[in-house]
Scaffold this motif. Sequence first.
Motif, PDB file in Angstrom:
ATOM      1  N   THR A  75     -12.679   3.707   6.165  1.00 40.33           N
ATOM      2  CA  THR A  75     -12.706   5.069   5.624  1.00 40.33           C
ATOM      3  C   THR A  75     -11.420   5.748   6.096  1.00 40.33           C
ATOM      4  O   THR A  75     -10.755   5.260   7.030  1.00 40.33           O
ATOM      5  N   PRO A  76     -11.041   6.864   5.502  1.00 40.57           N
ATOM      6  CA  PRO A  76      -9.871   7.586   6.017  1.00 40.57           C
ATOM      7  C   PRO A  76     -10.005   7.933   7.496  1.00 40.57           C
ATOM      8  O   PRO A  76      -9.012   7.904   8.237  1.00 40.57           O
ATOM      9  N   GLU A  77     -11.229   8.223   7.933  1.00 47.42           N
ATOM     10  CA  GLU A  77     -11.437   8.540   9.354  1.00 47.42           C
ATOM     11  C   GLU A  77     -11.168   7.322  10.228  1.00 47.42           C
ATOM     12  O   GLU A  77     -10.569   7.441  11.307  1.00 47.42           O
ATOM     13  N   HIS A  78     -11.608   6.139   9.770  1.00 50.83           N
ATOM     14  CA  HIS A  78     -11.333   4.917  10.532  1.00 50.83           C
ATOM     15  C   HIS A  78      -9.826   4.679  10.649  1.00 50.83           C
ATOM     16  O   HIS A  78      -9.313   4.362  11.721  1.00 50.83           O
ATOM     17  N   ILE A  79      -9.145   4.790   9.526  1.00 53.10           N
ATOM     18  CA  ILE A  79      -7.702   4.520   9.517  1.00 53.10           C
ATOM     19  C   ILE A  79      -6.982   5.469  10.472  1.00 53.10           C
ATOM     20  O   ILE A  79      -6.098   5.054  11.235  1.00 53.10           O
ATOM     21  N   MET A  89      -2.787   0.677  10.373  1.00 50.63           N
ATOM     22  CA  MET A  89      -3.231  -0.218   9.322  1.00 50.63           C
ATOM     23  C   MET A  89      -2.223  -0.217   8.180  1.00 50.63           C
ATOM     24  O   MET A  89      -2.147   0.751   7.410  1.00 50.63           O
ATOM     25  N   PRO A  90      -1.420  -1.278   8.034  1.00 51.12           N
ATOM     26  CA  PRO A  90      -0.482  -1.344   6.910  1.00 51.12           C
ATOM     27  C   PRO A  90      -1.233  -1.314   5.576  1.00 51.12           C
ATOM     28  O   PRO A  90      -2.387  -1.743   5.479  1.00 51.12           O
ATOM     29  N   ASP A  91      -0.562  -0.816   4.535  1.00 50.16           N
ATOM     30  CA  ASP A  91      -1.196  -0.679   3.232  1.00 50.16           C
ATOM     31  C   ASP A  91      -1.694  -2.018   2.694  1.00 50.16           C
ATOM     32  O   ASP A  91      -2.771  -2.089   2.084  1.00 50.16           O
ATOM     33  N   ASP A  92      -0.909  -3.095   2.910  1.00 43.27           N
ATOM     34  CA  ASP A  92      -1.345  -4.387   2.369  1.00 43.27           C
ATOM     35  C   ASP A  92      -2.576  -4.902   3.102  1.00 43.27           C
ATOM     36  O   ASP A  92      -3.431  -5.589   2.517  1.00 43.27           O
ATOM     37  N   VAL A  93      -2.720  -4.574   4.380  1.00 40.66           N
ATOM     38  CA  VAL A  93      -3.919  -4.954   5.118  1.00 40.66           C
ATOM     39  C   VAL A  93      -5.125  -4.167   4.603  1.00 40.66           C
ATOM     40  O   VAL A  93      -6.222  -4.714   4.432  1.00 40.66           O
ATOM     41  N   ILE A  94      -4.924  -2.894   4.325  1.00 40.95           N
ATOM     42  CA  ILE A  94      -6.013  -2.064   3.787  1.00 40.95           C
ATOM     43  C   ILE A  94      -6.498  -2.649   2.452  1.00 40.95           C
ATOM     44  O   ILE A  94      -7.706  -2.719   2.196  1.00 40.95           O
TER      45      ILE A  94
END
Length: 216
Positions: A75-79, A89-94
């Motif tokens: 979630t945005p909160e996790h990130i 958290m890199p975008d490709d990992v997300i």
Amino acid sequence: GGPGEGTLGPHGPFPRAPPSNVNSPTNSAEDPVFYVITQFEDTLLGTLVTRPDLIELYLRLAREHWIPAVVVELTPEHIERFAAQGVPMPDDVIELLADYPLPKVDDLKLVPAAGSYDEKKAALVAQLNELQPGITQIALRPALPSEGLPRITADWQQRVWDAEPLLDDDVAAALRETGVAVTDWRDLMRRFEGGPEPAPAESRGESSAPSEEGQQ
């Protein structure tokens, strides 16, 4: 341990009350469940997710062998929280995590370092009391005290204190009082796939009574 390992079984203090559902398209949001995974596998405390090449391999092998990986439903909160903890958290990992099809945990918690076992236990009980409905993995790094342990790791005392709650009646009582159900990845996968409930030990021909041979 691997999937399905790590719970204490019938001889430990943790209540073995399976959850009613798991995060799958058939979940019902009307019956929130608080439950915690009790095995001790992780992604090296988040190190793996900082390497897109390694997380891609990790998730691909999980898919190929149909073995659940430790993956958080981001979630945005996790990130934001992971970035504040030094694990951006890199975008490709997300994107890789979003496409992962097997069960995910809703939250991942680490029991913090403490100055005494009582502080460690109090922190764990506080985490249990603060759990939100869903699947939470609480990461522990348990170790038994030994002469060689301090030679292996500088935080040996924390690891010994991580092991002690697993046999602590106060922690077992906190689990009962909060209604937290202890589960494992084998049970989560069974529910995810819609499998039947495990047969009771008696119906499998197992018995806790001693055999006639053992009584002689």
